[in-house]
Enzyme design. Structure first.
Site, PDB file in Angstrom:
ATOM      1  N   GLU A 174       0.825  -1.205   0.000  1.00 17.20           N
ATOM      2  CA  GLU A 174       0.000   0.000   0.000  1.00 17.20           C
ATOM      3  C   GLU A 174       0.863   1.262   0.000  1.00 17.20           C
ATOM      4  OE1 GLU A 174      -3.656   1.894   2.680  1.00 17.20           O
ATOM      5  OE2 GLU A 174      -2.229   0.495   3.595  1.00 17.20           O
ATOM      6  N   LYS A 182     -10.395   3.069  -1.842  1.00 18.33           N
ATOM      7  CA  LYS A 182     -10.534   2.339  -0.578  1.00 18.33           C
ATOM      8  C   LYS A 182     -11.862   2.657   0.106  1.00 18.33           C
ATOM      9  CE  LYS A 182      -7.719   1.538   3.602  1.00 18.33           C
ATOM     10  NZ  LYS A 182      -6.396   1.854   4.203  1.00 18.33           N
ATOM     11  N   CYS A 208      -5.761  -2.610   2.378  1.00 15.26           N
ATOM     12  CA  CYS A 208      -5.470  -2.627   3.812  1.00 15.26           C
ATOM     13  C   CYS A 208      -6.719  -2.817   4.673  1.00 15.26           C
ATOM     14  CB  CYS A 208      -4.679  -1.385   4.198  1.00 15.26           C
ATOM     15  SG  CYS A 208      -3.749  -1.597   5.746  1.00 15.26           S
TER      16      CYS A 208
END
Length: 289
Positions: free
Chosen positions: A44, A117, A154
C-alpha cells in the site's frame, strides 16, 4: 488447456524519495516476473513512507490524479514489457477530493480503472480519515489478462462483506496491498496473526486464493514512528499458506493456482448455492447485517 494463475507478492521498506521507491518496486516486480509471477502486488502507498501516522497537511502535495500519478506512469510500461498485471496503490487527487486508491494495470500496460478504498481507519498511528474520503467506486473486480482479480486496500481486508462482494462479482483471486505494523497506543499489541487469519478466512469462505503485500522496517516519525511487521503471504482456497515471508525480510514470493479446479471446487462446496439472502436483514429500523 488448464487455466492457471501465478500470484506474486512484494515485501520491502520505503523511504521519502518517491523515485527511489519506484525504482525499488520495479526491481522487485522484475524479480517476481522472473519467478513466473503474472499478477504482482506491491504494498500500500509504496510511493513513500506511510504518512498517516499523524496529521500533517504537507502530504497533500504528494497526491496526483490517478492517470498522471508517477507510480502509474512508471508501472504501466513495466507491465507491458514484462507482460504482467500490476495493481498500483496510490495517493489520488480528484479535484478537491483525496483518496487512497488502486489502479489496475493490465499485462499490455493499459490502466483498467481505479478502485478507491472503501473502509477508512481512524486511530493511533493510522489517521487516514484526515487524508482520504471514503471510496465512491464500490468494490471492483478486474478482467485482466490472467483472470478476474478482486482488490481491496489494507483496512478493507478485515471485512468479510468486502471479500464476499468481490467473490459475488466473479473474482478468481483477492489481493490486498497493506501497510500495517505496530500500534503506538499499545506496544504490547501484535496484530500480525489475526491480520493473517481474517484473510485466510476469506479464502476458505469464498474458496479463493488470497494474497497480501505488506511493508517492513521502522519508519521514523512523530511519537517514535511506526514499525511494520511484513509477514506478506499467499493463501490457497483452504486458507493454507502457499508462500509467506517473515517480519523483516525483503523480497518476493509467488504461488500458482489452477483456476479451472477452483471454479469446480467452489461450485462443489455450495457456499454460493446455499446463501440465504432472505435471512440476512434483521427487522427493525437500521438493523441490516
Amino acid at each position: 488447456m488448464t487455466r492457471t494463475l501465478t500470484l506474486g507478492v512484494i515485501q520491502t521498506s520505503y523511504g521519502t524519495d518517491m523515485a527511489a521507491n519506484i525504482a525499488t518496486t520495479i526491481d522487485l516486480v522484475r524479480r517476481a516476473a522472473d519467478k513466473g509471477g503474472q499478477v504482482i502486488l506491491p504494498s500500500e502507498l509504496f510511493q513513500g513512507p506511510y504518512f498517516c501516522v499523524t496529521q500533517d497537511e504537507r502530504w497533500f502535495a504528494e497526491a496526483y490524479p490517478w492517470r498522471e500519478h508517477p507510480c502509474v506512469l512508471a508501472m504501466a510500461p513495466l507491465a507491458a514489457e514484462l507482460k504482467v498485471v500490476i495493481p498500483v496503490s496510490i495517493f489520488e487527487r480528484e479535484g478537491p477530493h483525496y483518496y487512497n486508491s488502486l489502479v489496475m494495470i493490465d499485462a499490455d500496460g493499459s490502466p483498467l480503472g481505479v478502485y478507491r478504498k472503501s473502509h477508512i481507519p481512524d486511530g493511533p498511528g493510522y489517521q487516514e480519515k484526515y487524508y482520504f474520503r471514503p471510496g465512491d467506486t464500490g468494490f471492483k473486480v478486474w478482467d485482466t489478462a490472467f483472470g478476474r482479480i478482486g482488490t481491496g486496500i489494507c483496512w478493507d481486508q478485515w471485512y468479510p462483506e468486502a471479500a464476499r462482494a468481490m467473490a459475488l462479482l466473479g473474482a478468481e483471486a483477492l489481493l490486498y496491498p497493506t501497510a500495517i505494523g505496530s500500534e503506538p497506543h499499545d506496544a504490547s499489541l501484535d496484530t500480525r496473526d489475526p491480520w493473517r487469519r481474517v484473510m485466510q478466512g476469506h479464502a476458505v469462505a469464498n474458496v479463493i486464493p488470497v494474497a497480501a503485500s505488506n511493508r517492513v522496517g521502522m519508519e521514523e516519525g512523530p511519537n517514535g514512528g511506526q514499525s511494520f511487521y511484513g509477514s506478506s503471504f499467499i493463501a490457497d482456497h483452504r486458507g493454507d499458506l502457499t508462500a509467506d515471508m517473515d517480519r523483516v525480510e525483503e523480497g518476493v514470493r509467488v504461488s500458482t493456482f489452477d483456476l479451472d479446479f477452483l471454479q469446480t471446487h467452489r461450485a462443489a462446496w455450495g457456499f454460493f448455492r446455499d446463501r440465504r439472502t432472505d435471512l440476512y436483514e434483521a427487522t427493525g429500523p437500521g438493523r441490516v447485517f
